[in-house]
Design an enzyme around this catalytic site. Sequence first.
Site, PDB file in Angstrom:
ATOM      1  N   ASP A 137     -36.254 -18.581 -12.990  1.00 46.69           N
ATOM      2  CA  ASP A 137     -37.078 -19.750 -13.301  1.00 46.69           C
ATOM      3  C   ASP A 137     -36.570 -20.411 -14.582  1.00 46.69           C
ATOM      4  O   ASP A 137     -35.363 -20.459 -14.801  1.00 46.69           O
ATOM      5  CB  ASP A 137     -38.541 -19.289 -13.441  1.00 46.69           C
ATOM      6  CG  ASP A 137     -39.537 -20.343 -12.988  1.00 46.69           C
ATOM      7  OD1 ASP A 137     -39.628 -21.388 -13.664  1.00 46.69           O
ATOM      8  OD2 ASP A 137     -40.217 -20.133 -11.964  1.00 46.69           O
ATOM      9  N   HIS A 193     -42.833 -23.264 -17.112  1.00 43.21           N
ATOM     10  CA  HIS A 193     -43.090 -22.827 -15.736  1.00 43.21           C
ATOM     11  C   HIS A 193     -42.823 -21.340 -15.545  1.00 43.21           C
ATOM     12  O   HIS A 193     -43.620 -20.615 -14.923  1.00 43.21           O
ATOM     13  CB  HIS A 193     -42.197 -23.655 -14.808  1.00 43.21           C
ATOM     14  CG  HIS A 193     -42.473 -23.520 -13.353  1.00 43.21           C
ATOM     15  ND1 HIS A 193     -41.886 -22.547 -12.568  1.00 43.21           N
ATOM     16  CD2 HIS A 193     -43.247 -24.254 -12.520  1.00 43.21           C
ATOM     17  CE1 HIS A 193     -42.285 -22.693 -11.317  1.00 43.21           C
ATOM     18  NE2 HIS A 193     -43.116 -23.713 -11.255  1.00 43.21           N
ATOM     19  N   SER A 375     -45.502 -22.693  -6.295  1.00 37.33           N
ATOM     20  CA  SER A 375     -44.914 -21.881  -7.367  1.00 37.33           C
ATOM     21  C   SER A 375     -45.909 -20.869  -7.897  1.00 37.33           C
ATOM     22  O   SER A 375     -45.525 -19.780  -8.346  1.00 37.33           O
ATOM     23  CB  SER A 375     -44.463 -22.774  -8.527  1.00 37.33           C
ATOM     24  OG  SER A 375     -43.261 -23.432  -8.228  1.00 37.33           O
TER      25      SER A 375
END
Length: 438
Positions: A137, A193, A375
């Site tokens: 990520d 994220h 996600s």
Amino acid sequence: MRAGIAALLGAVMALTVTPLSAVAQDEEPEQEIIVKFREGASRGDALEKSRTRAVADSSDGAEVLASRDAAESIRVLLARGDVEYAEPNIVLQATAVPNDPLWPQQWHYWEAVGGIGLSPAWDQGPSGLGQRVAVIDTGRTAHPDMNANYVGGYDFISNAATARDGNGRDANPMDQGDWTTGTCGPARPSSWHGLHVAGTVAALRNNATGGTGVAPSAKVVPVRVLGMCGGTIADIAAAIVWAAGGAVPGVPANAFPARTLNLSLGGPSASCPVTLQNAINTARNVHGATVVVAAGNDAVNASGATPANCAGVITTGATDRQANRASYSNFGASVEICAPGGETSPVVANGVLSTMNAGATVPAGSIYKHYQGTSMATPHVAGVVALMQHARVQHAKPLLTPAQVLLHLKAKALPPAAQCGKGLLDARASVAAAIAAP
């Protein structure tokens, strides 16, 4: 359960016993015991000799008695031939409910309709201990609920401008921020994220801080592939191979290979790129890693998004708080399972709550935030896979292969129109299935 009661009974019986006649009855609070008398028992005599009194009925013909000295009363009762059994009426508490203050807001773990049944999964024993999940990520961001569960990691972003660290691939997996000023799409702040995803996988439990993760004793291997404007297939493919324990030219060997890989990323592609598929094949078939990927957030068929359309992955769609397929979630035959992804509009609290950073560009203070997306759904599945594998270790069984993981992942059925494959992830049933498998 019976073993636990037996242990407690042993502890009770080991206490120093004072004759009942020598104890002032108002000095000690009453304790309860459960006794079952045999047919024809002299119940009155037993109550008198054991210095007990009846207070309630139990099950299966047993009854609850009160005593000032439970250990001595049990000893007296068990010495009689007309008593089938006598044991402490122990008090149980709600199990595996953490003391983390934000747990009540993490509906996606525990609510009956939209949650994954996480507490009953924990009740079976696993916490993810000894398991590693690679979060491929935006990289690692410090956070008090995650710092102790990070291990190793690498930065696979080749382009220095995208990486924002002044160089290409290196051993520093720290997230430098992925904010944009309109270079690639609308201007936006840094997402952090990878931190949000990592927190759902393995935020610490019972540390009286924030929330918790699905597998709170697992370790997260942060692998950085997404920077400003995203990440390339070449970098992501190399990261997949390395994260699973494979060799990548010019990169040191991974000292912490992971058996579960989380890819909460994707983009449009009519088919799975060969480079990406080859990397997945290596991770899965050579190194035994389960690859869990996001279905995508465009409300289209996942067959047109990658890596959702790659073979050998567990493509994960998203559901809302009411267990409907989320309005944004991709769907279709490529989706193996759905998990909570939440919907933050119009109610922010209906999103998935996890670890976050307050920095608009570079890192600042540690916070928690609700996000929505496939996600957010994907790390629920990756965390449950870590629980399943830990459960296998606890029962002295070999780790599940990627094919076996998919076979034993269980879900609560959703309407066929949801196009969520198995349905909504069921952590309890998945762990139970992993334990039961040979």
